[in-house]
Design a protein around this motif. Sequence first.
Motif, PDB file in Angstrom:
ATOM      1  N   THR A  95      35.389  37.985  31.840  1.00  0.00           N
ATOM      2  CA  THR A  95      34.098  38.593  32.154  1.00  0.00           C
ATOM      3  C   THR A  95      33.330  37.806  33.205  1.00  0.00           C
ATOM      4  OG1 THR A  95      32.678  37.419  30.602  1.00  0.00           O
ATOM      5  CG2 THR A  95      33.926  39.289  29.721  1.00  0.00           C
ATOM      6  N   SER A  96      32.369  38.477  33.807  1.00  0.00           N
ATOM      7  CA  SER A  96      31.489  37.867  34.806  1.00  0.00           C
ATOM      8  C   SER A  96      30.541  36.851  34.194  1.00  0.00           C
ATOM      9  CB  SER A  96      30.687  38.944  35.531  1.00  0.00           C
ATOM     10  OG  SER A  96      29.906  39.678  34.605  1.00  0.00           O
ATOM     11  N   THR A 154      34.475  51.442  38.442  1.00  0.00           N
ATOM     12  CA  THR A 154      35.773  50.781  38.347  1.00  0.00           C
ATOM     13  C   THR A 154      36.327  50.638  39.754  1.00  0.00           C
ATOM     14  OG1 THR A 154      37.187  52.740  38.225  1.00  0.00           O
ATOM     15  CG2 THR A 154      36.177  51.986  36.162  1.00  0.00           C
ATOM     16  N   ASP A 155      37.368  49.854  39.869  1.00  0.00           N
ATOM     17  CA  ASP A 155      37.983  49.703  41.190  1.00  0.00           C
ATOM     18  C   ASP A 155      38.706  50.965  41.632  1.00  0.00           C
ATOM     19  OD1 ASP A 155      40.061  49.476  39.372  1.00  0.00           O
ATOM     20  OD2 ASP A 155      41.036  47.831  40.413  1.00  0.00           O
ATOM     21  N   TRP A 170      39.494  46.189  37.674  1.00  0.00           N
ATOM     22  CA  TRP A 170      38.183  45.675  37.274  1.00  0.00           C
ATOM     23  C   TRP A 170      37.232  46.812  36.967  1.00  0.00           C
ATOM     24  CZ3 TRP A 170      34.124  47.359  40.085  1.00  0.00           C
ATOM     25  CH2 TRP A 170      34.267  47.572  41.457  1.00  0.00           C
ATOM     26  N   SER A 191      40.157  40.257  41.617  1.00  0.00           N
ATOM     27  CA  SER A 191      38.798  40.706  41.938  1.00  0.00           C
ATOM     28  C   SER A 191      37.992  40.885  40.658  1.00  0.00           C
ATOM     29  CB  SER A 191      38.829  42.033  42.701  1.00  0.00           C
ATOM     30  OG  SER A 191      39.437  41.876  43.947  1.00  0.00           O
ATOM     31  N   LEU A 192      36.756  40.371  40.673  1.00  0.00           N
ATOM     32  CA  LEU A 192      35.872  40.474  39.516  1.00  0.00           C
ATOM     33  C   LEU A 192      34.474  40.833  39.997  1.00  0.00           C
ATOM     34  CD1 LEU A 192      35.327  39.915  36.437  1.00  0.00           C
ATOM     35  CD2 LEU A 192      34.695  37.602  37.139  1.00  0.00           C
ATOM     36  N   GLY A 232      30.563  42.520  34.428  1.00  0.00           N
ATOM     37  CA  GLY A 232      31.792  42.836  35.134  1.00  0.00           C
ATOM     38  C   GLY A 232      32.939  42.220  34.358  1.00  0.00           C
ATOM     39  N   TYR A 233      34.081  42.872  34.400  1.00  0.00           N
ATOM     40  CA  TYR A 233      35.211  42.335  33.655  1.00  0.00           C
ATOM     41  C   TYR A 233      36.529  42.819  34.250  1.00  0.00           C
ATOM     42  CZ  TYR A 233      34.417  46.850  31.384  1.00  0.00           C
ATOM     43  OH  TYR A 233      34.178  48.181  31.152  1.00  0.00           O
ATOM     44  N   LEU A 234      37.536  42.010  34.019  1.00  0.00           N
ATOM     45  CA  LEU A 234      38.893  42.364  34.413  1.00  0.00           C
ATOM     46  C   LEU A 234      39.587  43.011  33.229  1.00  0.00           C
ATOM     47  CD1 LEU A 234      40.101  39.111  36.220  1.00  0.00           C
ATOM     48  CD2 LEU A 234      39.464  41.269  37.272  1.00  0.00           C
TER      49      LEU A 234
END
Length: 167
Positions: free
Chosen positions: A34-35, A78-79, A61, A93-94, A54-56
Motif C-alpha cells: 500500500t501507499s 485502476t491501471d 495497481w 508502479s504504485l 493506493g495499492y498493488l
Amino acid sequence: VVYRAGYTQPAVAIYGIQQRSLLADFAPAGMLFTSLSVARLHAFSADSRQLAIGYLTEAGWELAVVDLQTFALAGRLTDTTPGLDALPRTPDSLPVPLEFRAGNRLAFTVYDLSVTRAERYPAYLWELVTGALTTTSAYETPVVDVFPATGEVIRAGVDARLPLSDA
C-alpha cells in the motif's frame, strides 16, 4: 496496515480511538503493498471523512477513496481504467495519494518502486465525481507538503541551473 490469514493478506484497518474498536477494514483481493508505506501523512481528507489509498495487486495497481461515514468506495481508479491509457503501467508502479484538493479532487503521483530517488514521477489531479484526470507538475514527488491556507505545494529538489558550492 494489518495482516490477516497468517500474515499473508494485508488489510487497511480503520480504528476508532473514541470507540476503542475496529470500525472497518479495507482489504481488496490480491492486495500486496500500500501507499501508506510511502506517504501515509496525506491519506485522509482535511475533514477526515475520506481515506485515499493506493495499492498493488497481483493484476496491477489501484487507487481507492473510501468514504469513512459509510465505508463505501467514493472513487476508484485502476491501471486499466478505460480512457486513461497514459497512466504508468509497470509491475512496480504504485499510486500515492498526496492531497485532497478543493472541488472533490485528489492529487496523486504514480511512484515507481524499482527506481530509487527519482527526480520526479508522473502526477495527476483526479476529479472524484466526474472521473476526469489531468496531469500536474506540482506533485511529482511523494515528498511534498501543502500549506492549507492557500493550497501552495512545497517540495525540495535539485535545480541544476543554480551554481554549485563546496562550502
